[in-house]
Design a protein around this motif. Sequence first.
Motif, PDB file in Angstrom:
ATOM      1  N   ARG A   1       0.952  -1.355  -0.116  1.00  0.00           N
ATOM      2  CA  ARG A   1      -0.066   0.056   0.036  1.00  0.00           C
ATOM      3  C   ARG A   1       0.905   1.478   0.063  1.00  0.00           C
ATOM      4  O   ARG A   1       0.573   2.169  -0.534  1.00  0.00           O
ATOM      5  CB  ARG A   1      -1.019   0.266   0.988  1.00  0.00           C
ATOM      6  CG  ARG A   1      -1.838  -1.408   1.279  1.00  0.00           C
ATOM      7  CD  ARG A   1      -2.795  -1.224   0.101  1.00  0.00           C
ATOM      8  NE  ARG A   1      -3.501  -0.076  -0.005  1.00  0.00           N
ATOM      9  CZ  ARG A   1      -4.329   0.097  -1.373  1.00  0.00           C
ATOM     10  NH1 ARG A   1      -4.332  -0.860  -2.100  1.00  0.00           N
ATOM     11  NH2 ARG A   1      -5.294   1.247  -1.145  1.00  0.00           N
TER      12      ARG A   1
ATOM     13  N   ARG B   1       1.222   3.032  -3.407  1.00  0.00           N
ATOM     14  CA  ARG B   1      -0.075   3.366  -4.235  1.00  0.00           C
ATOM     15  C   ARG B   1      -0.083   5.053  -4.460  1.00  0.00           C
ATOM     16  O   ARG B   1      -0.371   5.335  -5.451  1.00  0.00           O
ATOM     17  CB  ARG B   1      -1.323   3.013  -3.451  1.00  0.00           C
ATOM     18  CG  ARG B   1      -1.533   1.523  -3.204  1.00  0.00           C
ATOM     19  CD  ARG B   1      -1.610   0.668  -4.374  1.00  0.00           C
ATOM     20  NE  ARG B   1      -2.462   1.217  -5.444  1.00  0.00           N
ATOM     21  CZ  ARG B   1      -2.363   0.643  -6.802  1.00  0.00           C
ATOM     22  NH1 ARG B   1      -1.521  -0.462  -6.976  1.00  0.00           N
ATOM     23  NH2 ARG B   1      -3.242   1.247  -7.746  1.00  0.00           N
TER      24      ARG B   1
ATOM     25  N   THR C   1      -0.831   6.482  -7.951  1.00  0.00           N
ATOM     26  CA  THR C   1      -1.914   7.416  -8.173  1.00  0.00           C
ATOM     27  C   THR C   1      -1.329   8.630  -9.147  1.00  0.00           C
ATOM     28  O   THR C   1      -1.755   9.242 -10.000  1.00  0.00           O
ATOM     29  CB  THR C   1      -2.532   7.784  -7.293  1.00  0.00           C
ATOM     30  OG1 THR C   1      -3.219   6.571  -6.400  1.00  0.00           O
ATOM     31  CG2 THR C   1      -3.654   8.669  -7.290  1.00  0.00           C
TER      32      THR C   1
ATOM     33  N   LYS D   1      -2.479  10.041 -12.822  1.00  0.00           N
ATOM     34  CA  LYS D   1      -3.050  11.655 -12.657  1.00  0.00           C
ATOM     35  C   LYS D   1      -2.005  12.235 -13.926  1.00  0.00           C
ATOM     36  O   LYS D   1      -2.557  13.138 -14.592  1.00  0.00           O
ATOM     37  CB  LYS D   1      -2.640  12.292 -11.374  1.00  0.00           C
ATOM     38  CG  LYS D   1      -3.895  11.846 -10.377  1.00  0.00           C
ATOM     39  CD  LYS D   1      -3.804  12.404  -9.059  1.00  0.00           C
ATOM     40  CE  LYS D   1      -4.743  12.004  -8.288  1.00  0.00           C
ATOM     41  NZ  LYS D   1      -4.632  12.776  -6.775  1.00  0.00           N
TER      42      LYS D   1
ATOM     43  N   ASP E   1      -6.237  -0.421  -9.788  1.00  0.00           N
ATOM     44  CA  ASP E   1      -7.233  -0.818  -8.903  1.00  0.00           C
ATOM     45  C   ASP E   1      -8.513  -0.213  -9.036  1.00  0.00           C
ATOM     46  O   ASP E   1      -8.553   0.655  -9.812  1.00  0.00           O
ATOM     47  CB  ASP E   1      -6.621  -0.967  -7.381  1.00  0.00           C
ATOM     48  CG  ASP E   1      -6.441   0.327  -7.049  1.00  0.00           C
ATOM     49  OD1 ASP E   1      -6.535   1.469  -7.827  1.00  0.00           O
ATOM     50  OD2 ASP E   1      -5.788   0.749  -6.029  1.00  0.00           O
ATOM     51  N   GLY E   2      -9.305  -0.163  -7.962  1.00  0.00           N
ATOM     52  CA  GLY E   2     -10.686   0.377  -8.324  1.00  0.00           C
ATOM     53  C   GLY E   2     -10.509   1.774  -8.111  1.00  0.00           C
ATOM     54  O   GLY E   2     -11.535   2.424  -8.941  1.00  0.00           O
ATOM     55  N   ASP E   3      -9.600   2.400  -7.393  1.00  0.00           N
ATOM     56  CA  ASP E   3      -9.445   3.590  -7.230  1.00  0.00           C
ATOM     57  C   ASP E   3      -8.888   4.533  -8.601  1.00  0.00           C
ATOM     58  O   ASP E   3      -9.311   5.369  -8.910  1.00  0.00           O
ATOM     59  CB  ASP E   3      -8.459   3.955  -6.137  1.00  0.00           C
ATOM     60  CG  ASP E   3      -8.992   3.874  -4.684  1.00  0.00           C
ATOM     61  OD1 ASP E   3     -10.465   3.814  -4.816  1.00  0.00           O
ATOM     62  OD2 ASP E   3      -8.073   3.686  -3.760  1.00  0.00           O
ATOM     63  N   ILE E   4      -8.082   3.585  -9.041  1.00  0.00           N
ATOM     64  CA  ILE E   4      -7.274   4.220 -10.351  1.00  0.00           C
ATOM     65  C   ILE E   4      -8.556   4.153 -11.546  1.00  0.00           C
ATOM     66  O   ILE E   4      -8.511   5.261 -12.251  1.00  0.00           O
ATOM     67  CB  ILE E   4      -6.124   3.342 -10.749  1.00  0.00           C
ATOM     68  CG1 ILE E   4      -4.901   3.498  -9.632  1.00  0.00           C
ATOM     69  CG2 ILE E   4      -5.513   3.919 -12.029  1.00  0.00           C
ATOM     70  CD1 ILE E   4      -4.298   4.960  -9.566  1.00  0.00           C
TER      71      ILE E   4
ATOM     72  N   SER F   1     -11.521   4.343 -11.243  1.00  0.00           N
ATOM     73  CA  SER F   1     -12.383   5.587 -10.960  1.00  0.00           C
ATOM     74  C   SER F   1     -11.997   6.923 -11.454  1.00  0.00           C
ATOM     75  O   SER F   1     -12.683   7.707 -12.054  1.00  0.00           O
ATOM     76  CB  SER F   1     -12.812   5.459  -9.583  1.00  0.00           C
ATOM     77  OG  SER F   1     -13.565   4.463  -8.981  1.00  0.00           O
ATOM     78  N   LEU F   2     -10.851   7.012 -11.265  1.00  0.00           N
ATOM     79  CA  LEU F   2     -10.153   8.230 -11.609  1.00  0.00           C
ATOM     80  C   LEU F   2      -9.999   8.252 -13.191  1.00  0.00           C
ATOM     81  O   LEU F   2     -10.374   9.472 -13.677  1.00  0.00           O
ATOM     82  CB  LEU F   2      -8.535   8.152 -11.289  1.00  0.00           C
ATOM     83  CG  LEU F   2      -7.661   9.447 -11.675  1.00  0.00           C
ATOM     84  CD1 LEU F   2      -8.130  10.618 -11.455  1.00  0.00           C
ATOM     85  CD2 LEU F   2      -6.076   9.032 -11.642  1.00  0.00           C
TER      86      LEU F   2
ATOM     87  N   GLN G   1     -13.769   9.006 -14.492  1.00  0.00           N
ATOM     88  CA  GLN G   1     -14.221  10.493 -14.191  1.00  0.00           C
ATOM     89  C   GLN G   1     -13.743  11.470 -14.971  1.00  0.00           C
ATOM     90  O   GLN G   1     -14.272  12.228 -15.591  1.00  0.00           O
ATOM     91  CB  GLN G   1     -13.753  10.695 -12.642  1.00  0.00           C
ATOM     92  CG  GLN G   1     -14.176  12.268 -12.062  1.00  0.00           C
ATOM     93  CD  GLN G   1     -13.585  12.641 -10.877  1.00  0.00           C
ATOM     94  OE1 GLN G   1     -13.062  11.860 -10.241  1.00  0.00           O
ATOM     95  NE2 GLN G   1     -14.136  13.836 -10.359  1.00  0.00           N
TER      96      GLN G   1
ATOM     97  N   LYS H   1     -11.176  -7.093  -9.153  1.00  0.00           N
ATOM     98  CA  LYS H   1     -11.146  -6.258 -10.181  1.00  0.00           C
ATOM     99  C   LYS H   1     -12.064  -6.581 -11.309  1.00  0.00           C
ATOM    100  O   LYS H   1     -12.527  -5.736 -12.179  1.00  0.00           O
ATOM    101  CB  LYS H   1      -9.486  -6.344 -10.491  1.00  0.00           C
ATOM    102  CG  LYS H   1      -8.597  -5.735  -9.595  1.00  0.00           C
ATOM    103  CD  LYS H   1      -7.364  -5.689  -9.897  1.00  0.00           C
ATOM    104  CE  LYS H   1      -6.274  -4.881  -9.221  1.00  0.00           C
ATOM    105  NZ  LYS H   1      -4.974  -4.867  -9.389  1.00  0.00           N
TER     106      LYS H   1
END
Length: 328
Positions: A53, A56, A60, A64, A87-90, A92-93, A96, A120
């Motif tokens: 972690r 991460r 990110t 970005k 992952d899910g956060d990336i 989602s980025l 968006q 995933k």
Amino acid sequence: MKDKKVLMFGPSFFGYCECIAGQLRSMGAQVDLYDERPNNGFLCKTMLRYNIRLYRPKVTAYYKGIVAENPQKDYDYIFVIKSEAIDGDILSLLRQAYPRAKCILYLWDALENIPGGREKIKIYDRVLTFDHVDAEEYHIPLRPLFFRKDYAGSDSAKTDFSYDMAFIGTAHSIRPRVVKALESSCQKEGRRCFKFLFLPHTFVFFYNKLLNPAYRKVRKADISFASMKPEQIRAVYDDSRCILDVEHIAQRGLTMRTIEMVGMGKKLITTNTGIQKYDFYNPDNICIIDRNNPVVPADFWDKAYTPIPQSIIDRYSLESFVREIFDV
């Protein structure tokens, strides 16, 4: 795919992602291709493989930066191979930034080898896998790998070969042991072999020498730390009667080498018993060996190759692969 915009992510692996991107472009798509990893250093690969972690924020920041490079692109597709870093956060980025894009995942590895793989597969709009076991267990469409155009066709009338067997590949898991065992038996039978075991760094060799039992009889001289050029690989395969394939012990899907031999019309010696499930399987062309006791029956070597129907061969082409992935 004409005029479709594709944002593509995949691992740096022998130029295969570049081939896929090239095929998409030849079909009229606009493709922006990025390595899925922030870099290909040993530390980065280790951090992603073990899902550390603390790493991460760097991942990110990398993604970005990609979004910042491609503002207002309005992609039709976000296409990911393997999803080791994403992952899910990336995702989602990315969603968006590009809300209209359909997110497609191709699993170029067994799910158990991808950190958080089972979760995933739930976050993408479309998922396909090269692994027939995962396809059955998780109800994911099966799509094997592909052969490139430079592996399409060979001289089927050729009978004079420099090598009876050739192996070219990364020296991972049990491969060195199996390759050396078959090389030894071939030499006793007066058969000629070509062997090329590759590792990216001497550190990886010494790591395996300490911890991998399959390296017990492997010398540093057996390993090459510089890869072969594609044209050199193709030349060796052309001049070989049979090609040896040893899949990773943690994988069940068919290797790229296996599919390339479908394209070339070459006989294959393999440790992958799952190959019997595929439409091109023919025991005249494919010899399945025991990885713990690799023996090739004497009558296999000189048995004539039985041609595969062209309709089956075409299904494993790069163009067919892309059309199936994007459902076009």
